[in-house]
Design an enzyme around this catalytic site. Structure first.
Site, PDB file in Angstrom:
ATOM      1  CB  CYS A 197      -1.471   7.317   2.547  1.00 47.74           C
ATOM      2  SG  CYS A 197      -2.025   6.263   3.855  1.00 47.74           S
ATOM      3  CD  GLU A 221      -2.835  -1.277   2.281  1.00 51.17           C
ATOM      4  OE1 GLU A 221      -3.368  -0.216   2.604  1.00 51.17           O
ATOM      5  OE2 GLU A 221      -3.058  -2.368   2.818  1.00 51.17           O
TER       6      GLU A 221
END
Ligand SMILES: Cc1cc2nc3c(=O)[nH]c(=O)nc-3n(C[C@H](O)[C@H](O)[C@H](O)COP(=O)(O)OP(=O)(O)OC[C@H]3O[C@@H](n4cnc5c(N)ncnc54)[C@H](O)[C@@H]3O)c2cc1C
Length: 1020
Positions: free
Chosen positions: A810, A776
């Site tokens: 993020c 990720e």
């Protein structure tokens, strides 16, 4: 579920006598009302009457209609109005009931609405409830009411202030309004009858204030600053009120503001300057379960300070909001679940007001004839002159009831909102909801023709009975009866999210404050590696520094070498086979025990994040809650996956799918969600039966060490989880490439992620498995603000998404695309809102923005900002504390950012927002999708068609509409992106565990000599 029982004061009254008197008064009021005309709102004639009639008949139409009403004032052209009208109320959009379909057809369909000149009609509708902003009109309307014997209280519309500049303007508008009315009222010849009480004349100028409008940065962790700032804006208003002999009332808003409002009231009216004047009061909400306790405290305060005050008792205007918010956060619902309970509590507290008439002036804010009759009956019983208290009603509502109350020689005050239509929409929609509420008195009386018996029924009779109407579910998983129709899930396992801490509760703030002081004493400890549940010291130790003070060492982390990496790997390999054979339920239970320990240490863990990662209180608390969720959620999912599942039912053959662990893996975690992400990846891997080596970020090793302490305390056997702190480039890379590693779970930058992806794809000689990579990475997340967006919400949502945790999530907003129609207005408000954010150390409650993670990050981001000045226009930059030892980066907004620029394309991971204008929605989507990343995205819009387009076309893993784009919650919003944002896995989703497992299918022929056992359950 048991309904909540409202305590009643039986000893106070002879119930049957009182009921008799209530009934008498009720009948009298109804008779007087019948003599008056039905209020035009319920006449069923004309535009408004027809719409309200339809709304009451069809819930879907009502939702569509009210949403349209909400957006209408922002629409500036006939084309936009007609587009929205079709989108909301066109025949394809409204799934009307057959009766309503006929009605609409008879009226000429949506074109009837066009023909009616919709904007003018809705403006007219709003004018029924609000006085507008024309000074002459305001004065004329109030004067007319005054002459009819109706007193007033004025309120300024628009409770949502998003910046300190707006809060200043709001306070000034109060001063201006008081100035205007103060000048006028002295010219009015006779005193208003409703301002005459046996105690003398009441102040004719009565002003209602919403405290949320006087400070834009109210933060639950820091009520002290809120009190200070609100008081600063309130004092000039109180001074002016003193000069004018005016009365000031504090309205009561959402539950989150209740404690603050009560405290502010008591504190400011204790200040010597305001200890005796101006006359003051506050609203209290009978739908709150703790209203009785609060009222007792207010009465005690009034007695203690010998201060006569007015209490406006209302039932409360935010029932749906309070119910939904509490459910979303898994907090106890503060409001009664049943209407009858609220009504009974209103009566109960009415009595308290009357009984304390020596210090209180009772003001009963209700349009309910039963509630009014009850007050009158009790006043008679107590021998209280009915002119000793007053009834209050809303401007534009319940005119026949007002007329009846006046005829009974009661005092009546109208609540009159003044101001522009646009900020008044929230108020208008509240009134429309109130008028069409199935349970509301007004709709039952005027629209549904309920009988007098029903309308005058004693609510206490329904308390505790099964007939109490709408029930508020107390827990997630209960059947939800929410607007919008929440779905029931048929999850075979039990999982419930960890509630965030409610910092409006003083004890929670104190707990956190104490944890901060406590942790300071523990700073600077050494944290060795942990292999086989044993500490392993190393020759080198790396200090982990507080981002807000680089002189402060949070702890020292051991620095592993390749030798310790090999030792950790050996430990994991040795432990894994036995661990894999441990029953699933036992593995899951260990995770649940870890979650329980995290809950026990929640404040201490949060404080550690404050010190080591620079997260503010609420962000840190949310991260710990998410870590708890990951443990409990993956445990639940694994309990389910652990049972072999039949693939297809076929006679004579059993086909079962089951899952096996992958073996030994490495977990490489980032610092930005230092506990949650590390816990999530580790928990998923180990509950699946794998053993792991945790390799946390160099920036947050102390948090990682604490996590493993807790897992060991919970009972994880040696070798199942091992901790290696140290240089990622060496030990991490060594393990990623290792032939005995079966999987890698990584969350971090694109640069490192791609390196891992590539390294893992190479097979070493003798390697047993193809390595699975769960990867990720970052994002360059985009949000579109449509031309019809609700700017009050969009501004707040964009500021939180872009600058929360200094933009180091993020999921953070990095590219903002604003439609041209809204651009200037939105940008002005956005900048003003950003400029109002509080910046400072995360340790200080109430600071929204803290330092970035370390010196390197600070220098890198400052460099990007510098370079950005050549690419785009620097529209705004915040001011950060001049602390040389802290790693602050001023939050920054660039505008006119070209799509080809670095600012538009590259991930920054800091508080930098790039804003670009789009000429239309097509271009907005094109710009939004112009990125190599696909993590989060969002849109603020009130166009159903554009919302559908965004759902279908915006390229991102997590799309958020009309809300912030950060803050995914486990199970509710499984999180993760694709393209260069990651491999498409969803942390916190049900499928996530499968990344750490290999599927097997076992087929057995069950047919023996023509005989087969009966088919069993799909799940074994
Ligand atoms: C002068 C004035 C000032 C006001 N100021 C405020 C204020 O400062 N703050 C504020 O919040 N409101 C305020 N209000 C709004 C007020 O809360 C609503 O108008 C009032 O609740 C309507 O009650 P009612 O007795 O007129 O009608 P009713 O129809 O008898 O009661 C409706 C009320 O019952 C409650 N209710 C509805 N469904 C349920 C349920 N399922 N379970 C439990 N309770 C339920 C809700 O409070 C709802 O508003 C004010 C109203 C007036 C008249």
């Amino acid at each position: 579920m048991q309904p909540t029982i409202v305590p009643t004061k039986k000893d106070r009254l002879e119930e049957s006598q009182i009921e008799f008197r209530v009934r008498e008064y009720g009948e009298k009021i109804f008779a007087l009302m019948d003599a008056a005309e039905a209020p035009s709102l319920f006449s069923k004639k004309g535009f408004y009457g027809t719409l309200m009639d339809w709304a009451m008949k069809d819930e879907h139409f009502k939702t569509q209609l009210f949403r349209f009403v909400d957006v209408l004032p922002t629409l500036n052209s006939a084309g936009e109005i007609s587009r929205h009208l079709k989108e909301y109320l066109g025949e394809e959009q409204v799934n009307l009931s057959p009766a309503l379909r006929l009605g609409l057809k008879a009226a000429g369909g949506a074109s009837w609405l066009f023909g009616a000149g919709i904007k003018g009609q809705v403006t007219g509708m709003a004018r029924q409830f609000m006085l507008g902003d024309d000074e002459k009109e305001i004065v004329a309307t109030l004067r007319k009411a005054h002459e009819q014997g109706i007193a007033f209280t004025v309120d300024i519309l628009g409770e949502a202030v998003v910046s300190e500049a707006e809060a200043d303007q709001y306070a000034q508008r109060y001063l201006d309004l008081m100035g205007l009315l103060g000048k006028q009222i002295v010219r009015w010849q006779h005193p208003c009858n409703s301002n005459d009480s046996p105690r003398g004349h009441l102040p004719p100028l009565n002003v209602s204030v919403k405290i949320s409008a006087l400070y834009s940065q109210v933060c639950p962790t820091d009520p002290d600053t809120a009190i200070e700032r609100i008081s600063a804006r309130l004092r000039p208003i109180l001074r002016r009120a003193k000069e004018l002999g005016a009365f000031i009332n504090f309205d009561m808003e959402s539950y989150a503001l209740k404690e603050l409002t009560l405290r502010l009231f008591k504190e400011i009216f204790t200040e010597p300057e305001f200890a005796t004047a101006p006359a003051c009061g506050l609203a209290m909400q009978a739908y709150l379960k703790d209203c009785e306790t609060d009222l007792d405290a207010v009465i005690h305060w009034a007695r203690e300070h010998r201060r006569r005050i007015t209490v406006r008792l209302v039932k409360g205007a935010y029932w749906d909001y309070e119910t939904i918010t509490a459910q979303q956060r898994h907090w106890p619902t503060p409001v009664f679940p049943h209407k009858a309970e609220t009504d009974a509590n209103f009566e109960n507290l009415s009595l308290t007001l009357l009984e304390n008439a020596d210090v209180l002036d009772g003001a009963f804010g209700t349009h309910n004839v039963r509630s009014i009759a009850y007050v009158l009956a009790q006043a008679d019983r107590l021998g209280i002159d009915r002119r000793d208290f007053e009834f209050q009603m809303l401007y534009g509502m319940a005119d026949p009831i007002k007329a009846a109350v006046l005829q009974l020689d009661c005092r009546l005050r109208e609540y009159c909102p003044v101001g522009e239509l646009l900020p008044g929409m929230a108020y208008l929609v509240r009134r429309l909801l109130e008028n069409t509420s199935n349970e509301g008195f007004l709709a039952n009386k005027f629209a549904k023709g309920a009988s007098r018996d029903e309308l005058l029924k004693n609510p206490a009779q329904d308390v505790g009975s099964a007939e109490v109407g709408r029930v508020c579910p107390q827990r997630a998983g209960d059947d939800l009866d929410l607007p919008g129709g929440a779905l029931r899930t048929d999850a075979p396992y039990h999982f419930q999210n960890e509630p965030p801490t409610d910092f409006t509760i003083a004890a929670e703030r104190e707990k956190m404050g104490a944890a901060v002081r406590e942790y300071r004493r523990k700073l600077g400890q050494r944290h060795p590696l942990i292999i086989n549940n044993q500490p392993v010291s190393t020759s080198e130790w790396l200090p982990s520094l507080n981002p807000a003070d680089q002189k402060e060492v949070v702890g020292y982390a051991a620095q592993a070498t390749v030798a310790e990496a090999e030792a950790a790997l050996a430990a994991a390999r040795a432990a894994q086979p036995k661990w894999a054979r441990t029953p699933t339920a036992d593995r899951a239970a260990l995770l649940e025990d870890t979650a329980a320990l995290m809950r026990r240490d929640k404040a201490a863990l949060s404080v550690l994040e404050v010190f080591e990662a620079g997260k503010n209180w609420q962000e840190a608390d949310a991260d710990v809650a998410e870590a708890i969720d990951f443990c409990n959620f993956y445990a639940s999912v694994m309990r389910d996956l652990g049972r072999p599942q039949r693939t297809q039912a076929v006679a004579g053959e059993s086909n079962l799918q089951q899952w096996w662990p992958r073996g030994v893996g490495i977990i490489i975690a980032p610092w930005n969600f230092p506990l949650a992400i590390l816990t999530g990846m580790t928990a998923a891997a180990v509950v699946a039966g794998n053993a792991v080596i945790m390799k946390p970020s160099d920036q947050t090793p102390v948090i990682a060490a604490r996590l493993l302490d807790l897992m060991i305390e919970a009972g994880f056997p040696p070798g199942v989880v091992n901790l290696l702190t140290g240089p990622g480039g060496k030990v991490g890379a060594h393990l990623v490439a290792h032939q005995q590693i079966g999987f890698i779970a990584f969350t971090g930058s694109k640069e490192v992620g791609l390196r891992i992806w590539e390294a893992a794809s190479r097979t070493a000689p003798g390697q047993a498995n193809l390595k699975k990579v769960v990867c990720e990475m970052g994002g360059k997340n985009c949000l579109i603000v449509d031309g019809d967006a609700d700017l009050d919400e969009a501004v707040v949502g964009c500021v939180a998404s872009a600058f929360g945790y200094q933009g180091q999530k993020c999921s953070a907003l990095s590219r903002l695309i604003v439609l041209a129609d809204n651009y200037e207005k939105f940008l002005d408000r956005l900048i003003a809102a950003a400029a109002s954010m509080r910046i400072g150390p995360a340790e200080v409650p109430g600071n929204l923005i803290g330092p970035v993670i370390n010196r390197d990050a600070q220098q890198r981001i400052l460099g990007i900002i510098e370079a950005g000045k050549k690419e785009a226009k620097l529209a705004w930059q915040g001011v950060v504390p001049a602390e040389p030892d802290a790693c602050y980066v001023p939050p920054t907004i660039f505008t006119d950012v070209p799509p080809g620029s670095r600012l538009f394309r590259e991930e920054i991971f800091g508080p930098v927002l790039a804003v670009t204008k789009a000429k239309d929605f097509d271009q907005a989507i094109e710009l939004a999708n112009h990125s190599e990343f696909a993590l989060t995205g969002g849109c603020y819009s009130r166009s159903p068609v554009n919302i559908e387009r965004v759902k279908a076309e915006l390229v991102c893993g997590n799309l958020y509409i009309n809300r912030t784009i950060t803050g995914a919650i486990v199970e509710r919003q499984p999180f993760g992106g694709f393209k260069m944002s990651g491999g498409g896995t969803k942390a916190g989703g049900r499928e996530y565990l499968q990344n750490f497992l290999v599927p097997r299918v076992v087929t057995e022929n069950c047919l023996r000599r023509g005989f087969a056992p009966a088919e069993e359950d799909a799940h074994l």
